[in-house]
Write an enzyme that holds these catalytic residues in place. Structure first.
Site, PDB file in Angstrom:
ATOM      1  N   CYS A   2      -2.769  -9.419   3.246  1.00  0.00           N
ATOM      2  CA  CYS A   2      -2.525 -10.385   2.187  1.00  0.00           C
ATOM      3  C   CYS A   2      -3.813 -10.718   1.418  1.00  0.00           C
ATOM      4  O   CYS A   2      -4.906 -10.436   1.870  1.00  0.00           O
ATOM      5  CB  CYS A   2      -1.942 -11.688   2.700  1.00  0.00           C
ATOM      6  SG  CYS A   2      -0.614 -11.435   3.869  1.00  0.00           S
ATOM      7  N   ARG A  27      -4.031  -5.678  -1.516  1.00  0.00           N
ATOM      8  CA  ARG A  27      -3.945  -6.166  -0.137  1.00  0.00           C
ATOM      9  C   ARG A  27      -2.512  -6.384   0.321  1.00  0.00           C
ATOM     10  O   ARG A  27      -2.259  -6.853   1.417  1.00  0.00           O
ATOM     11  CB  ARG A  27      -4.726  -7.465   0.008  1.00  0.00           C
ATOM     12  CG  ARG A  27      -6.210  -7.277  -0.239  1.00  0.00           C
ATOM     13  CD  ARG A  27      -6.949  -8.544   0.023  1.00  0.00           C
ATOM     14  NE  ARG A  27      -7.134  -8.761   1.428  1.00  0.00           N
ATOM     15  CZ  ARG A  27      -8.297  -8.658   2.051  1.00  0.00           C
ATOM     16  NH1 ARG A  27      -9.362  -8.329   1.386  1.00  0.00           N
ATOM     17  NH2 ARG A  27      -8.381  -8.888   3.342  1.00  0.00           N
ATOM     18  N   TRP A  75       1.487  -9.030   2.464  1.00  0.00           N
ATOM     19  CA  TRP A  75       1.880  -7.797   3.137  1.00  0.00           C
ATOM     20  C   TRP A  75       2.488  -8.268   4.449  1.00  0.00           C
ATOM     21  O   TRP A  75       1.800  -8.840   5.295  1.00  0.00           O
ATOM     22  CB  TRP A  75       0.669  -6.901   3.386  1.00  0.00           C
ATOM     23  CG  TRP A  75       1.024  -5.550   3.928  1.00  0.00           C
ATOM     24  CD1 TRP A  75       1.477  -4.483   3.222  1.00  0.00           C
ATOM     25  CD2 TRP A  75       0.956  -5.124   5.292  1.00  0.00           C
ATOM     26  NE1 TRP A  75       1.692  -3.416   4.059  1.00  0.00           N
ATOM     27  CE2 TRP A  75       1.384  -3.775   5.339  1.00  0.00           C
ATOM     28  CE3 TRP A  75       0.578  -5.735   6.476  1.00  0.00           C
ATOM     29  CZ2 TRP A  75       1.440  -3.042   6.515  1.00  0.00           C
ATOM     30  CZ3 TRP A  75       0.631  -5.012   7.655  1.00  0.00           C
ATOM     31  CH2 TRP A  75       1.070  -3.673   7.665  1.00  0.00           C
ATOM     32  N   ASN A  99      -4.390 -15.805   5.009  1.00  0.00           N
ATOM     33  CA  ASN A  99      -4.552 -14.362   5.160  1.00  0.00           C
ATOM     34  C   ASN A  99      -4.915 -14.119   6.620  1.00  0.00           C
ATOM     35  O   ASN A  99      -5.916 -14.643   7.085  1.00  0.00           O
ATOM     36  CB  ASN A  99      -5.684 -13.895   4.228  1.00  0.00           C
ATOM     37  CG  ASN A  99      -6.114 -12.479   4.506  1.00  0.00           C
ATOM     38  OD1 ASN A  99      -5.314 -11.663   4.962  1.00  0.00           O
ATOM     39  ND2 ASN A  99      -7.367 -12.167   4.234  1.00  0.00           N
ATOM     40  N   GLY A 100      -4.083 -13.388   7.354  1.00  0.00           N
ATOM     41  CA  GLY A 100      -4.394 -13.129   8.756  1.00  0.00           C
ATOM     42  C   GLY A 100      -3.196 -13.386   9.643  1.00  0.00           C
ATOM     43  O   GLY A 100      -2.060 -13.433   9.157  1.00  0.00           O
ATOM     44  N   GLU A 473      -6.633  15.146   6.201  1.00  0.00           N
ATOM     45  CA  GLU A 473      -6.763  14.239   5.054  1.00  0.00           C
ATOM     46  C   GLU A 473      -5.802  14.662   3.933  1.00  0.00           C
ATOM     47  O   GLU A 473      -5.173  13.809   3.293  1.00  0.00           O
ATOM     48  CB  GLU A 473      -8.227  14.225   4.573  1.00  0.00           C
ATOM     49  CG  GLU A 473      -8.502  13.419   3.317  1.00  0.00           C
ATOM     50  CD  GLU A 473      -8.073  11.960   3.373  1.00  0.00           C
ATOM     51  OE1 GLU A 473      -7.771  11.442   4.456  1.00  0.00           O
ATOM     52  OE2 GLU A 473      -7.999  11.339   2.296  1.00  0.00           O
ATOM     53  N   LYS A 477      -2.949  12.160   2.467  1.00  0.00           N
ATOM     54  CA  LYS A 477      -2.882  11.824   1.044  1.00  0.00           C
ATOM     55  C   LYS A 477      -1.480  12.087   0.515  1.00  0.00           C
ATOM     56  O   LYS A 477      -0.892  11.263  -0.171  1.00  0.00           O
ATOM     57  CB  LYS A 477      -3.915  12.689   0.315  1.00  0.00           C
ATOM     58  CG  LYS A 477      -4.599  12.129  -0.827  1.00  0.00           C
ATOM     59  CD  LYS A 477      -5.716  11.138  -0.595  1.00  0.00           C
ATOM     60  CE  LYS A 477      -5.425  10.019   0.320  1.00  0.00           C
ATOM     61  NZ  LYS A 477      -6.553   9.397   0.939  1.00  0.00           N
ATOM     62  N   GLU A 480       1.169   9.547   2.018  1.00  0.00           N
ATOM     63  CA  GLU A 480       1.086   8.133   1.643  1.00  0.00           C
ATOM     64  C   GLU A 480       1.496   7.879   0.194  1.00  0.00           C
ATOM     65  O   GLU A 480       2.061   6.830  -0.095  1.00  0.00           O
ATOM     66  CB  GLU A 480      -0.259   7.499   1.994  1.00  0.00           C
ATOM     67  CG  GLU A 480      -1.449   7.927   1.211  1.00  0.00           C
ATOM     68  CD  GLU A 480      -2.740   7.212   1.649  1.00  0.00           C
ATOM     69  OE1 GLU A 480      -2.691   6.121   2.209  1.00  0.00           O
ATOM     70  OE2 GLU A 480      -3.807   7.778   1.391  1.00  0.00           O
ATOM     71  N   HIS A 496       1.078  27.298  19.333  1.00  0.00           N
ATOM     72  CA  HIS A 496       1.320  26.544  20.571  1.00  0.00           C
ATOM     73  C   HIS A 496       2.443  25.524  20.413  1.00  0.00           C
ATOM     74  O   HIS A 496       2.592  24.640  21.250  1.00  0.00           O
ATOM     75  CB  HIS A 496       0.026  25.849  21.025  1.00  0.00           C
ATOM     76  CG  HIS A 496      -1.068  26.817  21.349  1.00  0.00           C
ATOM     77  ND1 HIS A 496      -0.989  27.687  22.415  1.00  0.00           N
ATOM     78  CD2 HIS A 496      -2.238  27.099  20.704  1.00  0.00           C
ATOM     79  CE1 HIS A 496      -2.089  28.439  22.436  1.00  0.00           C
ATOM     80  NE2 HIS A 496      -2.846  28.107  21.402  1.00  0.00           N
ATOM     81  N   LYS A 595      -4.245  -1.794   0.501  1.00  0.00           N
ATOM     82  CA  LYS A 595      -5.563  -1.159   0.405  1.00  0.00           C
ATOM     83  C   LYS A 595      -6.449  -1.533   1.584  1.00  0.00           C
ATOM     84  O   LYS A 595      -7.159  -0.711   2.129  1.00  0.00           O
ATOM     85  CB  LYS A 595      -6.221  -1.595  -0.908  1.00  0.00           C
ATOM     86  CG  LYS A 595      -7.587  -0.995  -1.159  1.00  0.00           C
ATOM     87  CD  LYS A 595      -7.469   0.447  -1.555  1.00  0.00           C
ATOM     88  CE  LYS A 595      -8.819   1.114  -1.699  1.00  0.00           C
ATOM     89  NZ  LYS A 595      -8.688   2.571  -1.592  1.00  0.00           N
TER      90      LYS A 595
HETATM   91  C1  AGP Z   1      -6.559   5.863   2.662  1.00  0.00           C
HETATM   92  O1  AGP Z   1      -5.932   6.659   1.702  1.00  0.00           O
HETATM   93  C2  AGP Z   1      -5.691   5.003   3.403  1.00  0.00           C
HETATM   94  N1  AGP Z   1      -4.903   4.183   2.580  1.00  0.00           N
HETATM   95  C3  AGP Z   1      -6.167   4.361   4.690  1.00  0.00           C
HETATM   96  O2  AGP Z   1      -5.973   5.341   5.656  1.00  0.00           O
HETATM   97  C4  AGP Z   1      -7.622   3.846   4.811  1.00  0.00           C
HETATM   98  O3  AGP Z   1      -8.526   4.886   4.716  1.00  0.00           O
HETATM   99  C5  AGP Z   1      -7.789   3.101   6.151  1.00  0.00           C
HETATM  100  O4  AGP Z   1      -6.921   2.019   6.188  1.00  0.00           O
HETATM  101  C6  AGP Z   1      -9.212   2.653   6.401  1.00  0.00           C
HETATM  102  O5  AGP Z   1      -9.667   1.759   5.423  1.00  0.00           O
HETATM  103  P1  AGP Z   1     -11.181   1.367   5.323  1.00  0.00           P
HETATM  104  O6  AGP Z   1     -11.949   2.587   4.932  1.00  0.00           O
HETATM  105  O7  AGP Z   1     -11.229   0.299   4.288  1.00  0.00           O
HETATM  106  O8  AGP Z   1     -11.624   0.880   6.679  1.00  0.00           O
END
Ligand code: AGP
Length: 600
Positions: A2, A27, A75, A99-100, A473, A477, A480, A496, A595
């Site tokens: 959040c 957030r 969130w 937030n938390g 990665e 990408k 997500e 395997h 994010k």
């Molecule tokens: C990246 O595309 C992601 N949305 C996510 O995996 C991100 O890298 C992860 O949450 C770590 O975030 P940070 O680098 O701010 O710690």
């Protein structure tokens, strides 16, 4: 997770709060709300969905007689996404946003307050609890202090209490900062946003209770002075310019920010490395720690350290490290990687190893973050603010940081020859120009490949050695931002088990740099073709024939070991972007994500 905001004394409370909430949407964007207040009343508006919904809903609300506002973008953690669980929680006397997570909310519910059983939100329980304390204690300050003593968790609160017309900020674990100019105060969970409004900022510390009363800010928990720091206003990262999405803008920004990062490393951070860091690296073990994309950067770093140094190195997911025993006898250096510097799993892992007196480094893009305050040494990346939820430029800057670090440690420990050190550094220095051309040349191919991907239901990414984390990665990408089912595997593992997944409805992207493993990667591709699977080979090799099979290979620039992650990750970012664009998903704010993940 959040995002939270609070403003006192501004000519345009509602518009400023909505503007900040839009910047905080990274957030979380499940629901949002605002409360306007003045000494006789509190007015709250909440909505489900993005801030644009809240904006529509509050269009006719006039703010001119109010003195302050608090706001929230959510969130969801505890409680489903609905209007009721949206913040602020308020009545005629009190309004608050948080937030938390309040971990002991169930215990509070049982022991202190009579609350309807259908309440799902930990923060709503906290709201009822604070209301109860405000009735019990004459002084709101006492109620707040007691509240803070009893609640447990990682949180930041912004609270308005009508009884004494006061505004409170509380912090434990989650970030919150306050800025001011004259009589106007802004509080926000992201300090970088405050620098657009004021250049004097204070970052609250854990345990802080700040009260703003009659335009004066003071600390309730001790008499230490609140020292506002100067904060310079940076360029506006929220301007998309000619790009449709932040993600594409940020992909295109990579040559520029990598150049800036490399130049600053050459002239500042890594200059005279041995003198500055010999003691820090006097260890037998190196552990790289991160989450998600940052963890993939750690894995790439592991290959760099393994190649250039003789240190024993491994990577750990931050969310798992905390459950592992720490070897207290071994001299270990932990390197944490986090774009935001606020990811709760990573922050908690950092705090965990600190309990064992372990030394730590943080590689981050956010110099005012909680992790910077916890770690022994900070290595900055200069990616500038990354707004798109999918990390692109922050990731490649993290990789650049680890590449430089591994070379410097190797040079210091004499595990690399002078000429190899210089050769690799030259590759990093010339990388930005190579990538600029790559982005331009590869974009049409990325669009073409993205169309091919619409023919399948699942996509797999294969790589060997340093290409393995690149495959992971690439897969992250894609899933997500497009929601396509996807997984990454080490090429050698296919036989395997995972090869059972292959049929005509699958696409496999083989990351096949033109090195000693190239032939092996092509064999993987052929095994997939033999099972009717569709294939994309990414390679710097021009055309490829294996047995009777001619394979189409979009040609990439010739890579070296050290620049392989950049040359192959950027095309994967572009393919994912254009595929998601065709799918019509919300690329910058994909469903269910945020994010900065500030919950465990
Ligand atoms: C990246 O595309 C992601 N949305 C996510 O995996 C991100 O890298 C992860 O949450 C770590 O975030 P940070 O680098 O701010 O710690």
């Amino acid at each position: 997770m959040c995002g939270i905001v609070g403003i006192i004394n501004s000519n345009s409370l509602k518009n400023e709060a909505i503007d900040i909430l839009k910047k905080l949407e990274y957030r979380g964007y499940d629901s949002a709300g605002i409360s306007l207040f003045e000494k006789n009343r509190i007015k709250t508006i909440k909505s489900v969905g993005k801030i644009s919904e809240l904006e529509k809903k509050s269009k006719n609300l006039l703010d001119k007689n109010f003195t302050g506002i608090i706001g929230h973008t959510r969130w969801a953690t505890h409680g489903i996404v609905n209007r009721n669980n949206a913040h602020p929680f308020s009545d005629e006397n009190l309004t608050l946003v948080c937030n938390g997570i309040i971990e002991n909310y169930m215990e509070i519910q049982k022991r202190y307050v009579d609350i309807p059983n259908n309440i799902q939100s930990d923060v709503e329980v906290s709201f009822y609890f604070l209301s109860y304390l405000l009735n019990k204690y004459k002084s709101p300050d006492e109620a707040i202090k007691t509240f803070l003593k009893i609640i447990k968790g990682n949180y930041a609160f912004v609270i308005y209490i009508k009884k004494n017309n006061s505004f409170y900020l509380l912090k434990n674990g989650s970030p919150i900062s306050i800025s001011h100019k004259d009589k106007s105060f802004y509080a926000c969970s992201d300090s970088s946003i405050l620098s657009f409004y004021h250049n004097r900022i204070y970052h609250l510390k854990d345990g802080d209770i700040l009260k703003i009363d009659n335009d004066v800010v003071k600390r309730l928990n001790n008499n230490n002075k609140i020292i506002f720091e100067e904060n310079s206003v940076s360029q506006n990262p929220y301007d998309k310019g000619k790009f449709q999405h932040y993600m594409l803008k940020e992909i295109y920004e990579q040559p520029k920010v990598l150049k800036e990062t490399q130049q600053r490393y050459n002239s500042e951070f890594f200059l005279d490395f041995a003198n500055k860091f010999q003691k820090l690296f006097d260890v037998n073990k190196l552990i790289l720690v991160g989450c998600g994309t940052a963890y993939h950067a750690c894995m790439i770093g592991e290959y760099y350290f393994n190649k250039f140094t003789n240190l024993d190195v491994s990577s750990e997911l931050a969310s798992e490290l905390r459950y592992k025993n720490i070897n207290t006898k071994q001299k270990t250096l932990y390197i944490f990687v986090s774009q935001s510097g606020e990811t709760m799993d990573t922050l908690m892992a950092l705090k965990y190893i600190k309990k064992y007196n372990k030394t730590s480094v943080i590689i981050t893009n956010s110099l005012q973050s909680s992790m910077v305050r916890e770690a022994d040494v900070t290595i900055p990346t200069y990616a500038l603010k990354e707004v798109g939820v999918a990390s692109t430029k922050a990731f490649t800057c993290q990789v650049l940081s680890l590449a430089n670090l591994s070379l410097e440690v190797a040079k210091m420990n004499k595990t690399i020859s002078n000429s190899d050190y210089k050769k690799n550094l030259k590759i990093l220095n010339t990388l930005p120009d190579k990538l600029k051309k790559l982005i331009k040349d590869f974009s049409p191919t990325a669009k073409y490949l993205a169309k091919k991907m619409s023919l399948v239901n699942s996509c797999y990414f294969l790589g060997r050695n340093i290409s393995y984390p690149i495959a992971l990665e690439g897969s992250l990408k894609l899933k997500e931002i497009s929601y396509m089912h996807s997984e990454g595997f080490p090429g050698g593992e296919m036989k395997h088990g995972p090869i059972a997944l292959i049929d005509k409805n699958t696409m496999t992207v083989c990351i096949a740099p033109n090195n000693e493993l190239y032939e092996k990667s092509l064999s993987n591709a052929q095994e997939i073709i033999a099972r009717n699977g569709k294939i994309i080979i990414l390679s710097s090799a021009k055309r490829t024939k294996k047995g009777n099979t001619e394979m189409s290979v979009p040609s990439l620039p010739k890579e070296n070991f050290i620049d392989t992650p950049f040359i192959y990750s950027i095309p994967l970012q572009l393919i994912s972007y254009y595929f998601a664009l065709n799918e019509g998903t919300d690329i910058d704010q994909p469903r269910n994500l945020a994010k900065s993940v500030t919950v465990e």
